[in-house]
Design a protein around this motif. Structure first.
Motif, short mmCIF file in Angstrom:
data_model
loop_
_atom_site.label_atom_id
_atom_site.label_comp_id
_atom_site.label_asym_id
_atom_site.label_seq_id
_atom_site.Cartn_x
_atom_site.Cartn_y
_atom_site.Cartn_z
N ILE A 9 4.29 -28.33 -17.50
CA ILE A 9 4.80 -27.37 -18.50
C ILE A 9 6.31 -27.23 -18.37
N PHE A 10 6.81 -27.14 -17.16
CA PHE A 10 8.24 -27.02 -16.93
C PHE A 10 8.97 -28.26 -17.43
N SER A 11 8.44 -29.44 -17.13
CA SER A 11 9.06 -30.69 -17.59
C SER A 11 9.06 -30.76 -19.11
N PHE A 12 7.97 -30.38 -19.73
CA PHE A 12 7.89 -30.38 -21.19
C PHE A 12 8.94 -29.44 -21.78
N PHE A 13 9.10 -28.26 -21.20
CA PHE A 13 10.07 -27.29 -21.66
C PHE A 13 11.49 -27.84 -21.55
N ILE A 14 11.82 -28.48 -20.44
CA ILE A 14 13.15 -29.05 -20.24
C ILE A 14 13.43 -30.13 -21.28
N VAL A 15 12.47 -31.01 -21.52
CA VAL A 15 12.64 -32.07 -22.51
C VAL A 15 12.81 -31.47 -23.90
N PHE A 16 12.03 -30.45 -24.23
CA PHE A 16 12.13 -29.78 -25.53
C PHE A 16 13.51 -29.18 -25.73
N VAL A 17 14.02 -28.50 -24.72
CA VAL A 17 15.34 -27.87 -24.81
C VAL A 17 16.42 -28.94 -24.97
N ALA A 18 16.32 -30.04 -24.23
CA ALA A 18 17.31 -31.11 -24.32
C ALA A 18 17.32 -31.75 -25.71
N ILE A 19 16.15 -32.01 -26.25
CA ILE A 19 16.07 -32.61 -27.59
C ILE A 19 16.60 -31.66 -28.65
N THR A 20 16.25 -30.39 -28.55
CA THR A 20 16.75 -29.39 -29.50
C THR A 20 18.27 -29.30 -29.44
N GLY A 21 18.82 -29.27 -28.24
CA GLY A 21 20.27 -29.22 -28.08
C GLY A 21 20.96 -30.43 -28.67
N ALA A 22 20.39 -31.60 -28.46
CA ALA A 22 20.97 -32.83 -29.01
C ALA A 22 20.95 -32.81 -30.53
N ILE A 23 19.88 -32.35 -31.11
CA ILE A 23 19.77 -32.28 -32.57
C ILE A 23 20.79 -31.31 -33.14
N ILE A 24 20.93 -30.16 -32.52
CA ILE A 24 21.90 -29.17 -32.99
C ILE A 24 23.32 -29.72 -32.89
N TYR A 25 23.63 -30.39 -31.77
CA TYR A 25 24.97 -30.95 -31.58
C TYR A 25 25.26 -32.02 -32.63
N MET A 26 24.30 -32.91 -32.86
CA MET A 26 24.50 -33.98 -33.84
C MET A 26 24.63 -33.41 -35.25
N ASP A 27 23.88 -32.38 -35.55
CA ASP A 27 23.96 -31.76 -36.87
C ASP A 27 25.32 -31.12 -37.08
#
Length: 103
Positions: free
Chosen positions: A9-27
């Motif tokens: 669950i912790f690993s999934f959360f970290i990956v989710f946060v990283a992907i969300t951050g990357a999408i926001i930055y690229m946008d």
């Protein structure tokens, strides 16, 4: 067993946060690509740049300066000659107005 579940669950959360951050930055990068870039000249200030583009935008000078600071990661009112800043004036709109004015 509980530790493995927690680790998953912790690993999934970290990956989710990283992907969300990357999408926001690229946008945000893509969003600012449509705006005009201005090279700061000697004697320029954020306020003088706001004055220069006053007729090209529908926002107040204070909002203009705040937008420039926020979108260029400027944490003070000091800018230096040679710096390139993005201003809240759409490239297409600005160049259309300039073309009409020159005709």
């Amino acid at each position: 067993m509980k530790f493995e579940r927690f680790a998953f669950i912790f690993s999934f959360f970290i990956v989710f946060v990283a992907i969300t951050g990357a999408i926001i930055y690229m946008d945000k990068q893509n969003e600012t690509d449509t705006f005009l870039q201005v090279t700061v000249e000697d004697g320029d200030s954020l306020w003088s740049i706001a004055n220069k583009f006053e007729k090209s935008t529908n926002i107040s000078k204070q909002e203009f300066v705040k937008w420039v600071q926020d979108n260029n990661d400027i944490h003070s009112s000091i800018i230096k000659p040679g710096e390139v800043v993005i201003v809240p004036v759409e490239k297409d709109q600005y160049y259309q107005v300039e073309q009409l004015a020159s005709e």
